[in-house]
Design an enzyme around this catalytic site. Structure first.
Site, short mmCIF file in Angstrom:
data_model
loop_
_atom_site.label_atom_id
_atom_site.label_comp_id
_atom_site.label_asym_id
_atom_site.label_seq_id
_atom_site.Cartn_x
_atom_site.Cartn_y
_atom_site.Cartn_z
N HIS A 131 41.52 46.52 35.96
CA HIS A 131 41.74 44.99 36.19
C HIS A 131 41.53 44.20 34.93
CE1 HIS A 131 41.49 45.67 40.44
NE2 HIS A 131 40.40 46.45 40.28
N ASP A 134 43.78 36.84 33.31
CA ASP A 134 44.66 35.95 32.64
C ASP A 134 44.39 34.72 33.06
OD1 ASP A 134 46.74 34.37 31.96
OD2 ASP A 134 48.35 35.59 32.61
N HIS A 136 45.21 30.67 32.55
CA HIS A 136 46.56 29.90 32.50
C HIS A 136 46.06 28.75 31.57
CE1 HIS A 136 49.75 31.22 35.79
NE2 HIS A 136 49.01 32.12 35.35
N CYS A 172 44.51 38.40 37.84
CA CYS A 172 44.20 39.43 37.24
C CYS A 172 45.93 40.07 36.87
CB CYS A 172 43.78 40.62 38.53
SG CYS A 172 43.77 42.12 37.60
N HIS A 181 48.29 43.06 42.35
CA HIS A 181 46.91 42.53 42.22
C HIS A 181 46.92 41.16 42.43
CE1 HIS A 181 44.63 46.00 39.87
NE2 HIS A 181 45.63 46.35 40.03
N MET A 186 43.55 38.63 43.78
CA MET A 186 42.94 38.53 42.52
C MET A 186 43.46 37.45 41.77
SD MET A 186 41.76 42.00 40.84
CE MET A 186 40.37 41.78 39.62
N HIS A 291 50.23 18.88 52.42
CA HIS A 291 50.32 17.90 53.13
C HIS A 291 49.34 17.47 54.14
CE1 HIS A 291 52.43 14.69 55.74
NE2 HIS A 291 51.86 15.29 56.56
N GLU A 315 53.12 11.49 50.22
CA GLU A 315 52.85 12.15 51.57
C GLU A 315 52.81 13.78 51.54
OE1 GLU A 315 57.61 11.32 52.16
OE2 GLU A 315 56.81 12.18 54.01
N HIS A 342 53.38 22.13 53.99
CA HIS A 342 54.25 21.46 54.83
C HIS A 342 55.50 22.25 55.09
CE1 HIS A 342 56.30 18.62 57.55
NE2 HIS A 342 55.07 17.87 57.17
CU LIG Z 1 43.19 43.54 39.28
#
Ligand SMILES: [Cu+2]
Length: 376
Positions: A131, A134, A136, A172, A181, A186, A291, A315, A342
């Site tokens: 494993h 990452d 963001h 992962c 994964h 994950m 929603h 909404e 929704h």
């Molecule tokens: Cu993994």
């Protein structure tokens, strides 16, 4: 089992190949970093205060201040990878899940912009697969994925600077097996708060009383010839059949927090009239459209990034796959609210629904039953 070990070995080899391919990139990054260092005085990370955070299981979020106190810190987190079977509906359907800290989604981490996030990632030797992680919210090296590949029995420590304020997915991303994964559970999210806390985009501070973390998850469970969901000894045993279902792009389950009903009924999220609630909602793989039935999003950062002014009075809001979003709402009426994706088929047939149980006094001005349903 032997098949599983072959697969693990294959993924390790793929990992080595990717690591090799990345070497020139990392070198290039270092060269650029040296130039940058010449212009910007380096931060002496060793001199910064350190804070160790104990993460908690979603939908709850660890204690934190909304405004930063003092200067940037190094915030330490530990994520232990747990491969485990979970039950994802009330029919006993099993998923051979892969998790950060045992839950789907993994825990929400909270820091402030310009803090340093220092994560210890542990892959216990009781696991069978490789494993990594990452983020963001991180910059460089595949979000840290290239620096954190751990085989069973290994651990690693990654530090990155939280330069951008917002809510962000982490997941992962092991070489050659990323979607498997991610759709095995994950993934999670981190919230990087602006140092002054959240604002309405016009300079007004909007502190929340409560924050909940909803992680939406699509699962792809194989069926036998009779149409019943199959069970497997291990994730490795389920791999080939699961991949076939994944390639249809048709999930068998779309759930909030790991299972149908994980946040409904007795597990409903609690609030009171007048309470300001921030809902962080992530989907690491598919698009979603939250929603709140009978309520609104007073301030919504659908793509989750706090330097953008929030949309107001929403909404339904759209969170693209691979993104976390945040919605801020002050409850005005008591009762049970459904909080759903929704796409109502995904909500009511596949599981993407939660409840808010809100206490307080009813406001007749906002809504009144003028004549209850009756025969004519
Ligand atoms: Cu993994």
């Amino acid at each position: 089992m032997s098949e599983l070990f072959q697969m693990t070995r294959r993924s390790m080899l793929a990992g080595a190949a990717i690591a090799g391919a990345l070497t020139p990139l990392v070198g290039a990054v270092s060269a650029h970093a040296e130039e940058a260092v010449a212009k910007i005085p380096p931060v002496d990370v060793a001199s910064l205060p350190r804070v160790k955070v104990d993460l908690v299981k979603p939908p709850f979020v660890h204690a934190h201040t909304q405004k930063a106190e003092g200067g940037p810190k190094v915030v330490e987190f530990t994520l232990t990878i747990e491969e485990k079977k979970i039950v994802v509906d009330d029919q006993g359907t099993e998923v051979n899940a892969m998790t950060f800290n045992g839950s789907v989604p993994g825990p929400l981490m909270v820091v402030h912009q310009d803090d340093y996030v220092e994560v210890t990632l542990i892959n216990p030797e009781t696991n069978q697969l490789q494993h990594n992680i990452d983020f963001h919210s991180a910059t460089g090296a595949l979000g840290g994925g290239a620096l954190t590949v751990v085989n069973p029995g290994e651990s690693t420590v990654l530090r990155f600077k939280a330069t951008k304020a917002g809510v962000f997915v982490y997941h992962c991303a092991p070489p050659g097996m990323v979607p498997w994964h991610v759709t095995s559970g994950m993934n999670g999210a981190i919230m990087v708060l602006p140092r002054e806390g959240l604002t309405d985009g016009k300079g007004k501070s909007i502190a929340y009383d409560k924050v909940y973390y909803v992680g939406e998850q699509d699962f792809y469970v194989p069926r036998d010839e009779q149409g019943n969901f199959k069970k497997y000894e291990s994730a490795g045993d389920a791999y080939a059949d699961t991949l076939e279902v994944m390639r249809t792009l048709t999930p068998t389950h779309i759930v909030f927090n790991g299972a149908v009903g994980a946040l409904t009924g007795d597990n409903a999220l609690k609030a009171a009239v007048g309470e300001k609630v921030l809902i962080v909602h992530s989907q690491a793989n598919r698009d979603t459209r939250p929603h709140l039935i009978g309520g609104h999003g007073d301030y919504v950062w659908a793509t989750g990034k706090f330097r953008n002014p929030p949309d107001v009075d929403q909404e339904t809001w759209f969170i693209p796959g691979g993104t976390a979003g945040a919605a801020f709402y002050t409850f005005e009426q008591p009762g049970i609210y459904a909080y759903v994706n929704h796409n109502l088929i995904e909500a009511f047939e596949l599981g993407a629904a939660a409840h808010f149980a809100v206490t307080g006094d009813w406001n007749d001005d906002l809504m009144t039953s003028v004549r209850a349903p009756s025969g004519t």
